[in-house]
Design an enzyme around this catalytic site. Structure first.
Site, PDB file in Angstrom:
ATOM      1  N   ASP A  62      -3.963  57.781 -24.631  1.00  0.00           N
ATOM      2  CA  ASP A  62      -3.815  57.006 -23.397  1.00  0.00           C
ATOM      3  C   ASP A  62      -4.116  55.535 -23.670  1.00  0.00           C
ATOM      4  OD1 ASP A  62      -3.922  57.239 -20.124  1.00  0.00           O
ATOM      5  OD2 ASP A  62      -5.278  55.701 -20.898  1.00  0.00           O
ATOM      6  N   TYR A 100      -4.641  46.872 -22.196  1.00  0.00           N
ATOM      7  CA  TYR A 100      -5.605  47.109 -23.266  1.00  0.00           C
ATOM      8  C   TYR A 100      -5.285  46.274 -24.500  1.00  0.00           C
ATOM      9  CZ  TYR A 100      -6.581  51.387 -20.536  1.00  0.00           C
ATOM     10  OH  TYR A 100      -6.868  52.296 -19.541  1.00  0.00           O
ATOM     11  N   LYS A 152       0.614  51.981 -19.451  1.00  0.00           N
ATOM     12  CA  LYS A 152       0.579  51.522 -18.063  1.00  0.00           C
ATOM     13  C   LYS A 152       1.118  50.102 -17.961  1.00  0.00           C
ATOM     14  CE  LYS A 152      -3.791  54.005 -17.982  1.00  0.00           C
ATOM     15  NZ  LYS A 152      -4.059  53.869 -19.429  1.00  0.00           N
ATOM     16  N   HIS A 184      -0.413  50.455 -13.156  1.00  0.00           N
ATOM     17  CA  HIS A 184      -1.835  50.408 -13.498  1.00  0.00           C
ATOM     18  C   HIS A 184      -2.734  50.117 -12.298  1.00  0.00           C
ATOM     19  CE1 HIS A 184      -4.682  49.371 -17.098  1.00  0.00           C
ATOM     20  NE2 HIS A 184      -5.297  50.062 -16.171  1.00  0.00           N
TER      21      HIS A 184
END
Length: 280
Positions: free
Chosen positions: A45, A50, A75, A105
């Protein structure tokens, strides 16, 4: 053994995976994903926010494991919802031909355009499943009321102190699967040191964290605890050789406090999230 859970479109995804939130792009992410895959994880994930999708994709491509045997989630950030190139750019960052699951997200920005983009990517075969993350209240119900393709997944904060019972009941008719972030309560010592988990841990020969992860699995929740430690990665995966009894599940259910470790009013979400433009 990593069991799978069926989505409302018939696909099956591994119920336990590795989350890479706050693992730095580059060697750290590459090594964590590579190690997890070697240990038997088949679900990763990540997210554009990120900033480590490239290393995730590299580790997957270098693993020697068949692509269809690994479930990859990413996302879209709210500032991308109206960008028709966002999915193709995500595929490029990951270096993959398809993405197994893509989520919106956050619940701010041009959500209508973002969901339509996900539906198109789904119908085009670029994405195998679509969903949402961190939606609640009227933003949640609007998606389910208006979507042509109902979300296969919703990702929210969930742990024994925040069990999301109302949300679970709302989602039941849609057969939308819940995923938990902060599955261990953000590492809260008070939660991890609950006497019940110590008692169950002694009974089953497991840690408090393993008891909590097992509870999630038996509740039908998808989890992806983050770790870069081989010891912890192996421990998190070692939760399939025991089963909590119904009475024990009931005891854990009674621990619900509706306690969130991350709370941000919707108005602040709008201000904060739309001010953050993420680079490729």
């Amino acid at each position: 053994m990593n069991k799978k859970i069926k989505l409302n479109n018939g696909l099956e995804m591994p119920q336990l995976g590795l989350g890479v939130y706050q693992i730095p792009e580059g060697q750290a992410t590459y090594d964590a994903v590579s190690l997890a895959l070697r240990l038997g994880y088949r679900h990763i994930d990540t997210a554009h926010a990120y900033q480590n999708e490239k290393s995730v994709g590299q580790a997957i491509n270098d693993s020697g494991i068949e692509r269809n045997d690994i479930w990859v989630t990413s996302k879209l950030w709210p500032t991308e919802y109206a960008d028709p190139t966002a999915i193709d750019r995500m595929l490029k960052r990951l270096g993959l031909e398809h993405i197994d699951l893509v989520l919106l997200h956050q619940q701010v920005g041009n959500v209508d355009a973002g969901w339509k983009m996900l539906e198109k990517a789904y119908l085009d075969g670029k994405v195998k499943a679509i969903g949402i993350s961190n939606f609640d209240g009227p933003r949640l119900t609007k998606i389910f009321d208006s979507a042509k393709i109902k979300p296969q997944i919703i990702q929210v904060e969930m742990h024994p102190y925040q069990q999301q019972k109302d949300l679970k009941a709302y989602l039941a008719p849609y057969r939308t699967v819940m995923e938990a972030w902060y599955p261990l309560g953000h590492g809260d010592k008070v939660l991890l040191e609950e006497p019940l988990f110590a008692e169950l841990g002694e009974k089953y020969g497991k840690s408090a964290a393993q008891i909590i992860l097992r509870w999630h699995l038996q509740e039908g929740i998808v989890i992806f605890p983050r770790s870069t430690s081989e010891v912890h990665l192996a421990e998190n995966l070692d939760v399939y050789d025991f089963e909590l009894e119904p009475s024990e599940l009931t005891e854990i259910e009674a621990m619900d406090k509706n306690k969130a470790y991350f709370e941000l009013p919707y108005e602040e979400q709008v201000q904060r999230f739309l001010a953050w433009t993420i680079e490729d």
